[in-house]
Design a protein around this motif. Structure first.
Motif: not given
Length: 200
Positions: A15-17, A95-101
């Motif tokens: 999900l993040a990538e 910024a820390k959770h950018r990909q999940v958000l």
């Protein structure tokens, strides 16, 4: 770590990538070190696995958000200064959770076609409203459900709007200072309007 846990970890990594729509079952298998049969055995389908991974990833974000808010719950700052500090901290978390958000925003496009996704996001919104109202501490003790929901909805709208702007253009998106300044201006104008009406 068993296959079920490994699949969830791998799915969250995907999900993040790769995002929600672009993740394939083979991507998850590669990220988790399991096999395709494990997905069906433990979750029934890739979609069910991704949905569960999204729930957990959003939960991780919510936990950190709550931790950030609780850190500033007791403060010697005046309310507006505290409001600014809190939103500065929240925006820093983007910024820390950018990909999940980003994946959660991507999942929004599936709500009309995948009922499970709509249910996940709807549940998250409702929990977010309740949690934000409590965490910001702006609802009076003993306030009714309608008041708490209204305040929580306001904070949820502010959070979602700030996040959308940050995801699109982080360099020019509002800061915690910008949000606090805007609220000061809006509040002052409304107060001036009240005074004008009362004196008329």
């Amino acid at each position: 770590m068993g296959h079920r846990e490994a699949l969830l970890v791998g799915a969250k990594r995907c999900l993040a990538e790769k995002g929600y729509a672009r993740t394939t079952a083979r991507d998850i298998v590669a990220a988790s070190g399991t096999n395709l049969a494990s997905i069906g055995y433990h979750f029934g389908s890739k979609e069910a696995l991704l949905n569960q991974a999204l729930i957990e990833a959003i939960g991780d974000w919510g936990t950190e958000l709550a931790r950030t808010l609780s850190t500033h719950a007791v403060s010697d700052l005046e309310p507006m200064a505290q409001f600014e500090v809190i939103w500065t901290e929240i925006i820093a978390l983007f910024a820390k959770h950018r990909q999940v958000l980003l994946a959660s925003f991507e999942a929004i496009s599936h709500v009309d076609h995948v009922p499970a996704v709509k249910e996940i996001l709807s549940s998250g919104l409702e929990q977010g409203r309740q949690g934000l109202a409590q965490m910001f501490g702006t609802v009076a003790e003993g306030a009714g459900e309608a008041e708490s929901r209204a305040v929580g909805s306001f904070y949820q709208a502010l959070l979602t709007g700030l996040l959308a702007q940050w995801l699109i253009d982080p360099e020019h998106s509002p800061s915690g200072h910008d949000v606090a300044t805007a609220l000061r201006i809006i509040t002052a104008r409304h107060r001036a309007g009240d005074l004008t009406e009362k004196s008329a």
